[in-house]
Design a protein around this motif. Sequence first.
Motif, short mmCIF file in Angstrom:
data_model
loop_
_atom_site.label_atom_id
_atom_site.label_comp_id
_atom_site.label_asym_id
_atom_site.label_seq_id
_atom_site.Cartn_x
_atom_site.Cartn_y
_atom_site.Cartn_z
N VAL A 20 0.87 -1.18 0.00
CA VAL A 20 0.00 0.00 0.00
C VAL A 20 0.90 1.22 0.00
CG1 VAL A 20 -1.96 -1.11 1.11
CG2 VAL A 20 -0.17 -0.10 2.52
N ALA A 21 0.41 2.32 -0.56
CA ALA A 21 1.25 3.51 -0.72
C ALA A 21 0.47 4.75 -0.32
CB ALA A 21 1.73 3.64 -2.17
N GLY A 22 1.22 5.81 0.01
CA GLY A 22 0.64 7.09 0.32
C GLY A 22 0.38 7.91 -0.93
N GLN A 23 -0.44 8.95 -0.77
CA GLN A 23 -0.79 9.79 -1.91
C GLN A 23 0.45 10.47 -2.50
OE1 GLN A 23 -4.14 10.33 -3.19
NE2 GLN A 23 -2.83 11.03 -4.85
N GLY A 24 1.38 10.88 -1.65
CA GLY A 24 2.58 11.54 -2.14
C GLY A 24 3.39 10.65 -3.07
#
Length: 784
Positions: free
Chosen positions: A546-550
């Motif tokens: 999973v990843a962050g928006q940035g």
Amino acid sequence: MRATLRWAHADFRAHRGEALFVVLASAGIIASLLLAGALFGYAANPWQRIFNQSQGAHVWLHTRPAAGAPAGAEAADAEALSGLDGVASLSGPFRTAAATAESRGTRAPLTLRAAGAEPPHTGRPLVTAGGWLPAAEDGGPAAGAVVLERALARALWAEPGDTVRLAGPDGAPHALRVAGIAETAETRYRPGGAPGLGWVSPATLDAVAGGQVGQSVGLRLADPADTDFTVQRAVTVLGADRVAQVAKWQQARAEAGGDDRLLGQVFAVFGVGALAAAALAASGAIAARVRGQLRDIAVLKAVGFTPGQVTRGFLVQHLAFAVLGVALGTAAIGLLGARIPGRIGEAAQVWPDLPGHTALMIGIPCGAVLLIAAATGLSAWRAGRVPPVPVARAALPSATPMTALGRRALGLRVPPALVLGWRAAFPRRGRTLAAVARLALPLALVAVALVAWSTLDQFRSRPAQVGLAAALTVRAPQPAGPSDAEAERILAAVPGVASVHPGAEMAALVPGQTGTITLRGLGTAREPFPSAVVEGRAAAGPDEAVAGQGLLDLLGVRVGDWVRMTVAGRPQILHVVGRTIEPESGGRVITTTMDALRERDPQLRPDHHALVLREGADPREVRDAVDRAAAGTLEVRQASGPVEGLESARAVIAALVGVLALIGLTEVLTLVSTGVRDRGRDLLALKAIGLTPRQISATIVAAAGLTALAAALVGTAAGAFGGVLLVDLQAAASGIGAGIARLPQPPVLAAVVAAAVLGAAAAAVLPATRTARRRLADSLSETL
């Protein structure tokens, strides 16, 4: 022109009360806008505020002692630096020493700085809790006490009165009592980065340093733009071989500014919204006064005034009122703003030293005058088109006819004040919509403020929903600390701990090797970490992440894409299956399981353990329990969010709500006075059919309350929806990611609606009572 001025003067003498209201309304609106500007500067520039309050130094030079330096070398260095062109003042020089602080199982590096019994004038630490170093009998500071920089104290879980253990270069422990916590404009403590700051007495410094002492001196410049040139000259004076480190104000501001970018953007919207609300309130007050003088305009037209003379008369008169009101409001804030108690007064006090103060102090009043001139010009132009025949106005109905529903309500014995108040509150569609819209705007901004408040509140009350599920992070120092398996066994047995997740963080190169991101392994496939997934799903299978928006924005990918990166020269390919709320590193973080990372590096060991606590568990109590269970062999740190100054931000939001309430009150008073004046003939009819003064007063109050109710329902609904959209948009732009916005609880929104209605009703009581008791006559003055 002479006739126009004479009429304007006569009109002022005849309507002094209305003129006073316009002047006071203009002054109140300008004062509200200036206070909103002060609060915005206070909240959006925390580092600049601290820098100005503390008379911060633009440059800090950290030097090492020269071999065989004679006594008094510090004084000679200070005299040489103070003589440089462009140096306004010095902070120090201070003798310094490197040390390690330990408290409640947490260790952190810090730089000790010898200080006197009084904080220095330049580069002064701002004590926010406790006090400064206590004075000894000889007048100097007493030994055995330390003042810690705020970020360092937070990392050490230290509060005033606690005891911390310091170890110098020789490793000998020294127990010191925390005398206070202070804020400073210098580079703050960061785990794994810059060391913290601590201020101690000279005797304590000598005891801890063991002779290995350096020196720090701060330079406050007359022109901050000359920083680089001044640094070059200062290094030349001291000697390049003696200067160990140079810290500039730009670096400290850059490191501190990113944490408050989200708040700054939200508060900027508040400022624009407050300006729009004030503009509508001012134009409404002026238009209402012009409408109230239509009778006088008709008489002027009848005696020979041209439309141009009428227009010029209104412009001259109301511009004079506007300039007077703006001058009063500006002078009041400039002279008395700092004396307002609470956060508003503090913001007004430090505002003159913040960037943009002069521009706002000039721009807001000038803009208000231009706005009022535009609103007056439009109303004056309409006044010039008023027909000179009074009968044409007298024949117009002042309100909508009684509807069948209203007659049925009266037949059902619904209180007449409520029925007539409804009829008076919504006379015509155009005027009703304008009145409701003007009052709904400040209420919508209040709802937006409450959304921001609720969003900030969940960082403390519901941290798991904003990507902070792990309240504590535990590290085992190697090789003295316990093994990974032993550490997990100890932590799992601590009361209040729900789950223990091993984790590791490392820097990774993005495709093309043009930048770095944070690759995080957290949890295992058997016991995954509870990430705050707002899009897609959590990582479960191999090579899933999973990843962050940035990170998604940086790489230009979406949920479902594959991402390739390089870690320590080896490729790592992960499948992004979800987007999470990621408050760290600007959202440029990709998180997978430790199992996925071990496929690339089987020897990978966790460098920390994330603790998810049970609901209701106190992090401080769990920290103490971990310290006791591990016998002090584990370092425990509290998870940090993107917003540290929550209390300060909440206080600023509360103050902004007060400013918006003042603007709304001005609009309510305008609506009430306009309604009373426009329904003069209706009041004659109500008295004629037998309504008592109390019933007439209740009718006016009910009309104000119903108008406020309609505006509150529309404004609160629109503000709540717009607030969620605004916060999520700003969070997405900052890299945290959309999905953090939270609506206030329904009782809170209901309280806003109730407060608006009760406030409007209370504001209408006095004019309603005076109108009901006034002796009305069916004369030309009441019917024109």
